[in-house]
Write a protein that holds these residues in place. Structure first.
Motif, PDB file in Angstrom:
ATOM      1  N   SER A  14      32.501  49.042  34.596  1.00  0.00           N
ATOM      2  CA  SER A  14      32.758  48.397  33.312  1.00  0.00           C
ATOM      3  C   SER A  14      31.620  47.465  32.919  1.00  0.00           C
ATOM      4  CB  SER A  14      34.065  47.607  33.354  1.00  0.00           C
ATOM      5  OG  SER A  14      35.165  48.466  33.462  1.00  0.00           O
ATOM      6  N   GLU A  15      31.377  47.391  31.627  1.00  0.00           N
ATOM      7  CA  GLU A  15      30.422  46.435  31.092  1.00  0.00           C
ATOM      8  C   GLU A  15      31.129  45.097  30.869  1.00  0.00           C
ATOM      9  OE1 GLU A  15      27.268  47.070  30.854  1.00  0.00           O
ATOM     10  OE2 GLU A  15      27.517  49.179  31.438  1.00  0.00           O
ATOM     11  N   GLU A  16      30.353  43.995  30.864  1.00  0.00           N
ATOM     12  CA  GLU A  16      30.961  42.671  30.754  1.00  0.00           C
ATOM     13  C   GLU A  16      31.726  42.507  29.454  1.00  0.00           C
ATOM     14  OE1 GLU A  16      28.925  39.179  32.057  1.00  0.00           O
ATOM     15  OE2 GLU A  16      27.411  40.329  33.127  1.00  0.00           O
ATOM     16  N   GLY A  17      31.299  43.179  28.386  1.00  0.00           N
ATOM     17  CA  GLY A  17      31.987  43.061  27.111  1.00  0.00           C
ATOM     18  C   GLY A  17      33.379  43.657  27.127  1.00  0.00           C
ATOM     19  N   ASP A  18      33.628  44.590  28.045  1.00  0.00           N
ATOM     20  CA  ASP A  18      34.946  45.233  28.135  1.00  0.00           C
ATOM     21  C   ASP A  18      35.938  44.434  28.979  1.00  0.00           C
ATOM     22  OD1 ASP A  18      33.882  47.397  26.723  1.00  0.00           O
ATOM     23  OD2 ASP A  18      33.221  48.391  28.566  1.00  0.00           O
ATOM     24  N   MET A  19      35.449  43.493  29.749  1.00  0.00           N
ATOM     25  CA  MET A  19      36.282  42.854  30.765  1.00  0.00           C
ATOM     26  C   MET A  19      37.386  41.960  30.206  1.00  0.00           C
ATOM     27  SD  MET A  19      33.481  42.147  33.767  1.00  0.00           S
ATOM     28  CE  MET A  19      32.541  43.521  34.445  1.00  0.00           C
ATOM     29  N   PRO A  20      37.166  41.198  29.119  1.00  0.00           N
ATOM     30  CA  PRO A  20      38.268  40.354  28.629  1.00  0.00           C
ATOM     31  C   PRO A  20      39.509  41.148  28.242  1.00  0.00           C
ATOM     32  CG  PRO A  20      36.187  39.609  27.716  1.00  0.00           C
ATOM     33  CD  PRO A  20      35.899  40.906  28.410  1.00  0.00           C
ATOM     34  N   LEU A  21      39.346  42.278  27.556  1.00  0.00           N
ATOM     35  CA  LEU A  21      40.494  43.098  27.185  1.00  0.00           C
ATOM     36  C   LEU A  21      41.143  43.694  28.427  1.00  0.00           C
ATOM     37  CD1 LEU A  21      42.311  44.405  25.087  1.00  0.00           C
ATOM     38  CD2 LEU A  21      40.619  46.258  24.863  1.00  0.00           C
ATOM     39  N   GLN A  22      40.340  44.189  29.360  1.00  0.00           N
ATOM     40  CA  GLN A  22      40.882  44.727  30.605  1.00  0.00           C
ATOM     41  C   GLN A  22      41.688  43.665  31.342  1.00  0.00           C
ATOM     42  OE1 GLN A  22      37.769  46.240  33.043  1.00  0.00           O
ATOM     43  NE2 GLN A  22      37.212  47.904  31.665  1.00  0.00           N
ATOM     44  N   HIS A  23      41.148  42.464  31.390  1.00  0.00           N
ATOM     45  CA  HIS A  23      41.819  41.380  32.102  1.00  0.00           C
ATOM     46  C   HIS A  23      43.179  41.077  31.484  1.00  0.00           C
ATOM     47  CE1 HIS A  23      42.199  37.784  34.556  1.00  0.00           C
ATOM     48  NE2 HIS A  23      42.518  37.104  33.476  1.00  0.00           N
ATOM     49  N   SER A  24      43.240  41.073  30.165  1.00  0.00           N
ATOM     50  CA  SER A  24      44.498  40.801  29.474  1.00  0.00           C
ATOM     51  C   SER A  24      45.540  41.869  29.781  1.00  0.00           C
ATOM     52  CB  SER A  24      44.254  40.721  27.962  1.00  0.00           C
ATOM     53  OG  SER A  24      45.469  40.556  27.270  1.00  0.00           O
ATOM     54  N   VAL A  25      45.137  43.131  29.705  1.00  0.00           N
ATOM     55  CA  VAL A  25      46.057  44.237  29.975  1.00  0.00           C
ATOM     56  C   VAL A  25      46.492  44.221  31.434  1.00  0.00           C
ATOM     57  CG1 VAL A  25      46.264  46.755  30.062  1.00  0.00           C
ATOM     58  CG2 VAL A  25      45.119  45.665  28.125  1.00  0.00           C
ATOM     59  N   LEU A  26      45.533  44.006  32.340  1.00  0.00           N
ATOM     60  CA  LEU A  26      45.826  44.022  33.768  1.00  0.00           C
ATOM     61  C   LEU A  26      46.750  42.866  34.156  1.00  0.00           C
ATOM     62  CD1 LEU A  26      45.294  45.257  36.566  1.00  0.00           C
ATOM     63  CD2 LEU A  26      43.286  43.764  36.732  1.00  0.00           C
ATOM     64  N   SER A  27      46.486  41.674  33.635  1.00  0.00           N
ATOM     65  CA  SER A  27      47.300  40.515  33.977  1.00  0.00           C
ATOM     66  C   SER A  27      48.748  40.705  33.557  1.00  0.00           C
ATOM     67  CB  SER A  27      46.725  39.252  33.322  1.00  0.00           C
ATOM     68  OG  SER A  27      45.441  38.957  33.831  1.00  0.00           O
ATOM     69  N   ALA A  28      48.946  41.241  32.355  1.00  0.00           N
ATOM     70  CA  ALA A  28      50.312  41.475  31.880  1.00  0.00           C
ATOM     71  C   ALA A  28      51.028  42.494  32.764  1.00  0.00           C
ATOM     72  CB  ALA A  28      50.275  41.949  30.431  1.00  0.00           C
ATOM     73  N   PHE A  29      50.315  43.527  33.172  1.00  0.00           N
ATOM     74  CA  PHE A  29      50.915  44.550  34.036  1.00  0.00           C
ATOM     75  C   PHE A  29      51.303  43.965  35.385  1.00  0.00           C
ATOM     76  CE2 PHE A  29      49.985  47.372  37.622  1.00  0.00           C
ATOM     77  CZ  PHE A  29      50.986  48.322  37.452  1.00  0.00           C
ATOM     78  N   LEU A  30      50.378  43.260  36.024  1.00  0.00           N
ATOM     79  CA  LEU A  30      50.638  42.744  37.366  1.00  0.00           C
ATOM     80  C   LEU A  30      51.769  41.720  37.363  1.00  0.00           C
ATOM     81  CD1 LEU A  30      46.979  42.374  38.708  1.00  0.00           C
ATOM     82  CD2 LEU A  30      48.688  44.065  39.387  1.00  0.00           C
ATOM     83  N   GLN A  31      51.810  40.853  36.334  1.00  0.00           N
ATOM     84  CA  GLN A  31      52.878  39.859  36.269  1.00  0.00           C
ATOM     85  C   GLN A  31      54.230  40.529  36.051  1.00  0.00           C
ATOM     86  OE1 GLN A  31      52.836  36.701  37.014  1.00  0.00           O
ATOM     87  NE2 GLN A  31      55.010  36.441  36.524  1.00  0.00           N
ATOM     88  N   SER A  32      54.243  41.629  35.319  1.00  0.00           N
ATOM     89  CA  SER A  32      55.497  42.356  35.093  1.00  0.00           C
ATOM     90  C   SER A  32      55.948  43.093  36.345  1.00  0.00           C
ATOM     91  CB  SER A  32      55.329  43.353  33.931  1.00  0.00           C
ATOM     92  OG  SER A  32      55.058  42.680  32.727  1.00  0.00           O
ATOM     93  N   TYR A  33      54.997  43.647  37.082  1.00  0.00           N
ATOM     94  CA  TYR A  33      55.343  44.421  38.278  1.00  0.00           C
ATOM     95  C   TYR A  33      55.725  43.508  39.442  1.00  0.00           C
ATOM     96  CZ  TYR A  33      55.301  48.935  40.737  1.00  0.00           C
ATOM     97  OH  TYR A  33      55.679  50.093  41.398  1.00  0.00           O
ATOM     98  N   PHE A  34      55.016  42.370  39.569  1.00  0.00           N
ATOM     99  CA  PHE A  34      55.217  41.481  40.712  1.00  0.00           C
ATOM    100  C   PHE A  34      55.443  40.044  40.222  1.00  0.00           C
ATOM    101  CE2 PHE A  34      52.064  44.763  42.004  1.00  0.00           C
ATOM    102  CZ  PHE A  34      52.870  45.478  42.886  1.00  0.00           C
ATOM    103  N   PRO A  35      56.587  39.758  39.616  1.00  0.00           N
ATOM    104  CA  PRO A  35      56.816  38.428  39.039  1.00  0.00           C
ATOM    105  C   PRO A  35      57.179  37.349  40.059  1.00  0.00           C
ATOM    106  CG  PRO A  35      58.743  39.800  38.704  1.00  0.00           C
ATOM    107  CD  PRO A  35      57.701  40.688  39.329  1.00  0.00           C
ATOM    108  N   VAL A  36      57.565  37.746  41.267  1.00  0.00           N
ATOM    109  CA  VAL A  36      58.065  36.782  42.247  1.00  0.00           C
ATOM    110  C   VAL A  36      56.916  36.290  43.132  1.00  0.00           C
ATOM    111  CG1 VAL A  36      59.675  36.388  44.141  1.00  0.00           C
ATOM    112  CG2 VAL A  36      60.311  37.921  42.259  1.00  0.00           C
ATOM    113  N   PRO A  37      56.662  34.987  43.160  1.00  0.00           N
ATOM    114  CA  PRO A  37      55.589  34.465  44.021  1.00  0.00           C
ATOM    115  C   PRO A  37      55.841  34.795  45.490  1.00  0.00           C
ATOM    116  CG  PRO A  37      56.282  32.806  42.438  1.00  0.00           C
ATOM    117  CD  PRO A  37      57.273  33.925  42.342  1.00  0.00           C
ATOM    118  N   SER A  38      54.763  34.964  46.229  1.00  0.00           N
ATOM    119  CA  SER A  38      54.867  35.235  47.654  1.00  0.00           C
ATOM    120  C   SER A  38      54.924  33.924  48.429  1.00  0.00           C
ATOM    121  CB  SER A  38      53.660  36.058  48.121  1.00  0.00           C
ATOM    122  OG  SER A  38      52.507  35.234  48.184  1.00  0.00           O
ATOM    123  N   PRO A  39      55.292  33.976  49.706  1.00  0.00           N
ATOM    124  CA  PRO A  39      55.293  32.750  50.535  1.00  0.00           C
ATOM    125  C   PRO A  39      53.892  32.206  50.791  1.00  0.00           C
ATOM    126  CG  PRO A  39      56.609  34.504  51.550  1.00  0.00           C
ATOM    127  CD  PRO A  39      55.832  35.126  50.446  1.00  0.00           C
TER     128      PRO A  39
END
Length: 357
Positions: A317-342
């Protein structure tokens, strides 16, 4: 009579004390397929935005032989490790200890006092201090079996690998001690390694040459981006039997065309040829973060939740693409794994540490 409840579920580790339950004498004995040895997990992690790390990287002469080796995506921390640990806590409660191997870095959210987590510096595991600092993942991976206290059987994960469903030790090991590996449908390109090869391809080709010279067979398949099941004794044997390949890889500060993929190819094929590893199967998905249909692919993965393991990988990925990727990825990961670990500090603890700093 009473027996440990670890006897009645593969989701519990037999290596740590468990509550006792009432049962019959006939049921209180382990079965041949039960895994009773401890299994640890090793991660490698880097925060490429850390100014101290950036100064070390800038002081390292050379840029690597291939542009991919210097791509910012290789060193970008998108927070994947935090969610990979959540997946481990949720879907692999049988893991004993987690080792996080870093270049003297610790994530701000990690609870360093958690009893099941240890942060390991490169300085603690490299055989030769002159090889440091290193920015070559192949070199770092070549030293993982040197971790003091690491269990004989362990899993190695990159921080972009996640468990998506409940797993058991039997998914990765046989009770007799053999490890499982997971060949990909992707093939190692033909021909000798060259400057035009991306680092992973060159490393795979070097492994192919070594396996053919040693065993007379020609390998053709890469490995999936899954947790790699490994044994320390086999890795020490590889280090002893192939000193040139091992030292050459470990000494390269940057990825080189002469590197060997020791824990993600050489181990698997060497252990297979010496009757200590067998092919396994996992429900698996690989998602390229640079793909234009990233949001759709992640949405499907989230809705189905049918993969035991998935990898969210990015090297181009180019640096210009990373902010959008980060937004999409963060939303996915928080939805899949919402419970904090120990292994995480609470938001209150994190906030107070920032204030006192």
């Amino acid at each position: 009579m009473y027996a440990s409840d670890a006897l009645f579920t593969w989701m519990a580790s037999g290596a740590r004390p468990r509550p006792v339950v009432r049962t019959r004498k006939e049921f209180a004995r382990p079965a041949p397929e039960d895994i009773r040895f401890p299994v640890d997990v090793v991660y490698t992690w880097v925060d490429g935005s850390d100014p101290a790390w950036q100064r070390r990287r800038a002081a390292c002469t050379g840029q690597g032989y291939h542009a991919e080796a210097a791509n910012a995506a290789r060193y970008l921390d998108r927070g994947e490790l935090q969610y990979s640990l959540r997946s481990l806590s949720q879907y692999a409660p049988w893991v004993r200890t987690i080792y996080l191997v870093t270049d003297d870095q610790t994530p701000t959210w990690l609870d360093a006092d958690a009893v099941d987590v240890r942060v390991i510096s490169h300085k603690e595991i490299f055989s030769d201090a002159n090889w440091l600092p290193t920015f070559n993942s192949h070199a770092i991976e070549s030293q993982l079996h040197h971790i003091d206290g690491l269990s004989e059987h362990f899993l190695y994960l990159n921080d972009d690998v996640f468990l998506g469903r409940p797993t058991t030790p039997q998914d990765f090991f046989l009770a007799g001690g053999l490890t499982k590996f997971f060949p990909s449908t992707a093939l190692i390109a033909p021909g000798p390694p060259g400057a035009e090869d991306v680092p992973v391809t060159a490393a795979g080709k070097n492994v192919r040459t070594l396996i053919e010279a040693t065993f007379g067979t020609v390998i053709s398949r890469k490995m999936k981006h899954t947790p790699h099941a490994l044994r320390r004794d086999v890795l020490y044997e590889i280090e002893k039997n192939f000193p040139y390949a091992h030292r050459t890889t470990a000494s390269h500060q940057l990825r080189s065309v002469d590197d060997f993929a020791i824990v993600s190819s050489l181990y698997q094929y060497y252990a297979f040829h010496t009757a200590r590893a067998v092919p396994g199967r996992l429900r698996y998905a690989y998602v390229d973060l640079s793909h234009p249909a990233l949001a759709t692919r992640l949405g499907t993965l989230l809705a189905r939740r049918d993969r035991q393991v998935f990898c969210l990988n990015d090297t181009v990925s180019e640096e210009g693409d990373m902010p959008l990727q980060h937004s999409v990825l963060s939303a996915f990961l928080q939805s899949y794994f919402p419970v904090p670990s120990p292994y995480e500090v609470t938001p209150l603890e994190l906030g107070s540490s920032c204030v006192t700093a």
